[in-house]
Scaffold this motif. Structure first.
Motif, PDB file in Angstrom:
ATOM      1  N   LEU A  11      -9.062  -3.477  -1.310  1.00  0.00           N
ATOM      2  CA  LEU A  11      -8.867  -3.437   0.134  1.00  0.00           C
ATOM      3  C   LEU A  11      -7.377  -3.301   0.448  1.00  0.00           C
ATOM      4  O   LEU A  11      -6.538  -3.992  -0.140  1.00  0.00           O
ATOM      5  N   PHE A  12      -7.063  -2.394   1.369  1.00  0.00           N
ATOM      6  CA  PHE A  12      -5.681  -2.142   1.775  1.00  0.00           C
ATOM      7  C   PHE A  12      -5.573  -2.247   3.289  1.00  0.00           C
ATOM      8  O   PHE A  12      -6.484  -1.838   4.010  1.00  0.00           O
ATOM      9  N   SER A  13      -4.433  -2.779   3.772  1.00  0.00           N
ATOM     10  CA  SER A  13      -4.156  -2.734   5.208  1.00  0.00           C
ATOM     11  C   SER A  13      -3.242  -1.545   5.461  1.00  0.00           C
ATOM     12  O   SER A  13      -2.322  -1.275   4.692  1.00  0.00           O
ATOM     13  N   ILE A  14      -3.534  -0.822   6.534  1.00  0.00           N
ATOM     14  CA  ILE A  14      -2.765   0.353   6.928  1.00  0.00           C
ATOM     15  C   ILE A  14      -2.166   0.045   8.299  1.00  0.00           C
ATOM     16  O   ILE A  14      -2.897  -0.086   9.279  1.00  0.00           O
ATOM     17  N   THR A  15      -0.838  -0.104   8.370  1.00  0.00           N
ATOM     18  CA  THR A  15      -0.174  -0.321   9.650  1.00  0.00           C
ATOM     19  C   THR A  15       0.453   1.001  10.066  1.00  0.00           C
ATOM     20  O   THR A  15       1.398   1.484   9.451  1.00  0.00           O
ATOM     21  N   HIS A  16      -0.094   1.585  11.112  1.00  0.00           N
ATOM     22  CA  HIS A  16       0.314   2.894  11.612  1.00  0.00           C
ATOM     23  C   HIS A  16       1.644   2.785  12.365  1.00  0.00           C
ATOM     24  O   HIS A  16       2.019   1.701  12.816  1.00  0.00           O
ATOM     25  N   PRO A  17       2.343   3.901  12.523  1.00  0.00           N
ATOM     26  CA  PRO A  17       3.620   3.885  13.248  1.00  0.00           C
ATOM     27  C   PRO A  17       3.514   3.305  14.662  1.00  0.00           C
ATOM     28  O   PRO A  17       4.463   2.729  15.166  1.00  0.00           O
ATOM     29  N   ASN A  18       2.336   3.409  15.302  1.00  0.00           N
ATOM     30  CA  ASN A  18       2.155   2.870  16.652  1.00  0.00           C
ATOM     31  C   ASN A  18       1.844   1.370  16.650  1.00  0.00           C
ATOM     32  O   ASN A  18       1.630   0.777  17.697  1.00  0.00           O
ATOM     33  N   GLY A  19       1.820   0.760  15.458  1.00  0.00           N
ATOM     34  CA  GLY A  19       1.603  -0.677  15.341  1.00  0.00           C
ATOM     35  C   GLY A  19       0.166  -1.096  15.107  1.00  0.00           C
ATOM     36  O   GLY A  19      -0.095  -2.247  14.773  1.00  0.00           O
ATOM     37  N   THR A  21      -3.314  -1.580  13.198  1.00  0.00           N
ATOM     38  CA  THR A  21      -3.608  -1.852  11.793  1.00  0.00           C
ATOM     39  C   THR A  21      -5.092  -1.651  11.521  1.00  0.00           C
ATOM     40  O   THR A  21      -5.933  -2.066  12.310  1.00  0.00           O
ATOM     41  N   ASP A  22      -5.380  -1.017  10.409  1.00  0.00           N
ATOM     42  CA  ASP A  22      -6.743  -0.822   9.927  1.00  0.00           C
ATOM     43  C   ASP A  22      -6.824  -1.383   8.520  1.00  0.00           C
ATOM     44  O   ASP A  22      -5.811  -1.584   7.860  1.00  0.00           O
ATOM     45  N   ALA A  23      -8.042  -1.581   8.055  1.00  0.00           N
ATOM     46  CA  ALA A  23      -8.276  -1.956   6.663  1.00  0.00           C
ATOM     47  C   ALA A  23      -9.207  -0.919   6.060  1.00  0.00           C
ATOM     48  O   ALA A  23     -10.152  -0.469   6.716  1.00  0.00           O
ATOM     49  N   VAL A  24      -8.909  -0.515   4.828  1.00  0.00           N
ATOM     50  CA  VAL A  24      -9.755   0.452   4.136  1.00  0.00           C
ATOM     51  C   VAL A  24      -9.992  -0.026   2.711  1.00  0.00           C
ATOM     52  O   VAL A  24      -9.125  -0.645   2.099  1.00  0.00           O
ATOM     53  N   ALA A  25     -11.173   0.261   2.192  1.00  0.00           N
ATOM     54  CA  ALA A  25     -11.499  -0.002   0.800  1.00  0.00           C
ATOM     55  C   ALA A  25     -11.424   1.331   0.063  1.00  0.00           C
ATOM     56  O   ALA A  25     -11.999   2.326   0.499  1.00  0.00           O
ATOM     57  N   VAL A  26     -10.692   1.339  -1.037  1.00  0.00           N
ATOM     58  CA  VAL A  26     -10.465   2.575  -1.796  1.00  0.00           C
ATOM     59  C   VAL A  26     -10.708   2.279  -3.270  1.00  0.00           C
ATOM     60  O   VAL A  26     -10.313   1.224  -3.774  1.00  0.00           O
ATOM     61  N   SER A  27     -11.328   3.236  -3.960  1.00  0.00           N
ATOM     62  CA  SER A  27     -11.588   3.051  -5.389  1.00  0.00           C
ATOM     63  C   SER A  27     -11.310   4.336  -6.158  1.00  0.00           C
ATOM     64  O   SER A  27     -11.092   5.399  -5.575  1.00  0.00           O
ATOM     65  N   ALA A  91       2.719   5.480   7.059  1.00  0.00           N
ATOM     66  CA  ALA A  91       2.285   4.161   7.513  1.00  0.00           C
ATOM     67  C   ALA A  91       2.735   3.148   6.470  1.00  0.00           C
ATOM     68  O   ALA A  91       3.086   3.520   5.346  1.00  0.00           O
ATOM     69  N   THR A  92       2.711   1.886   6.849  1.00  0.00           N
ATOM     70  CA  THR A  92       2.964   0.814   5.890  1.00  0.00           C
ATOM     71  C   THR A  92       1.620   0.417   5.303  1.00  0.00           C
ATOM     72  O   THR A  92       0.694   0.061   6.044  1.00  0.00           O
ATOM     73  N   VAL A  93       1.518   0.503   3.988  1.00  0.00           N
ATOM     74  CA  VAL A  93       0.256   0.206   3.312  1.00  0.00           C
ATOM     75  C   VAL A  93       0.493  -0.954   2.345  1.00  0.00           C
ATOM     76  O   VAL A  93       1.435  -0.937   1.562  1.00  0.00           O
ATOM     77  N   LYS A  94      -0.385  -1.946   2.434  1.00  0.00           N
ATOM     78  CA  LYS A  94      -0.301  -3.105   1.539  1.00  0.00           C
ATOM     79  C   LYS A  94      -1.679  -3.399   0.986  1.00  0.00           C
ATOM     80  O   LYS A  94      -2.675  -3.356   1.708  1.00  0.00           O
ATOM     81  N   ARG A  95      -1.702  -3.706  -0.300  1.00  0.00           N
ATOM     82  CA  ARG A  95      -2.969  -4.096  -0.899  1.00  0.00           C
ATOM     83  C   ARG A  95      -3.228  -5.542  -0.524  1.00  0.00           C
ATOM     84  O   ARG A  95      -2.356  -6.402  -0.622  1.00  0.00           O
ATOM     85  N   LEU A  96      -4.447  -5.809  -0.064  1.00  0.00           N
ATOM     86  CA  LEU A  96      -4.852  -7.160   0.288  1.00  0.00           C
ATOM     87  C   LEU A  96      -5.475  -7.822  -0.937  1.00  0.00           C
ATOM     88  O   LEU A  96      -6.308  -7.225  -1.616  1.00  0.00           O
ATOM     89  N   GLU A  97      -5.059  -9.014  -1.207  1.00  0.00           N
ATOM     90  CA  GLU A  97      -5.596  -9.729  -2.365  1.00  0.00           C
ATOM     91  C   GLU A  97      -7.006 -10.231  -2.050  1.00  0.00           C
ATOM     92  O   GLU A  97      -7.286 -10.653  -0.930  1.00  0.00           O
ATOM     93  N   ALA A  98      -7.844 -10.171  -3.048  1.00  0.00           N
ATOM     94  CA  ALA A  98      -9.208 -10.682  -2.888  1.00  0.00           C
ATOM     95  C   ALA A  98      -9.138 -12.201  -2.714  1.00  0.00           C
ATOM     96  O   ALA A  98      -8.357 -12.879  -3.392  1.00  0.00           O
ATOM     97  N   ARG A  99      -9.932 -12.696  -1.808  1.00  0.00           N
ATOM     98  CA  ARG A  99      -9.968 -14.150  -1.599  1.00  0.00           C
ATOM     99  C   ARG A  99     -10.915 -14.783  -2.591  1.00  0.00           C
ATOM    100  O   ARG A  99     -11.962 -14.236  -2.899  1.00  0.00           O
ATOM    101  N   THR A 100     -10.532 -15.940  -3.078  1.00  0.00           N
ATOM    102  CA  THR A 100     -11.409 -16.643  -3.995  1.00  0.00           C
ATOM    103  C   THR A 100     -12.157 -17.726  -3.222  1.00  0.00           C
ATOM    104  O   THR A 100     -11.658 -18.283  -2.263  1.00  0.00           O
ATOM    105  N   ALA A 101     -13.346 -18.003  -3.651  1.00  0.00           N
ATOM    106  CA  ALA A 101     -14.199 -18.978  -2.946  1.00  0.00           C
ATOM    107  C   ALA A 101     -13.742 -20.392  -3.188  1.00  0.00           C
ATOM    108  O   ALA A 101     -13.001 -20.723  -4.023  1.00  0.00           O
TER     109      ALA A 101
END
Length: 101
Positions: A11-19, A21-27, A91-101
């Motif tokens: 999962l990645f967060s995408i922060t667009h130039p207009n501010g 933010t979206d999240a996308v899953a990529v494999s 855009a600014t793209v950051k990988r989101l860390e998986a949350r642990t239970a």
């Protein structure tokens, strides 16, 4: 050697130039390309400096997910002079860390 299992969905967060933010899953190779673009920063990637079999396809798939990527056409010399593409994240793209239970 990388295993196919190393490139599962992330999962990645995408922060667009207009501010916004979206999240996308990529494999797979699309994830590989996105991580290469993030690592390259404002310099971007070309198929010459970051070899991959289908850069244009990966970029196409990422754009369909809403990742803004600019294509810059550049000239190159040599025995097979011509042009190639440089792909740059817009855009600014950051990988989101998986949350642990």
């Amino acid at each position: 050697m990388a295993r196919k299992s190393d490139w599962g969905a992330a999962l990645f967060s995408i922060t667009h130039p207009n501010g916004l933010t979206d999240a996308v899953a990529v494999s797979g190779r699309d994830r590989w390309a996105l991580e290469a673009l993030v690592k390259s920063g404002s310099k971007g990637c070309t198929p010459i400096d970051t070899p991959g079999p289908r850069w244009s396809g990966y970029v196409h798939n990422l754009r369909k997910l809403g990742v803004p990527i600019e294509t810059v056409t550049e000239s190159h010399d040599g025995p097979f002079a011509g042009t190639h593409a440089r792909y740059v994240l817009k855009a600014t793209v950051k990988r989101l860390e998986a949350r642990t239970a």
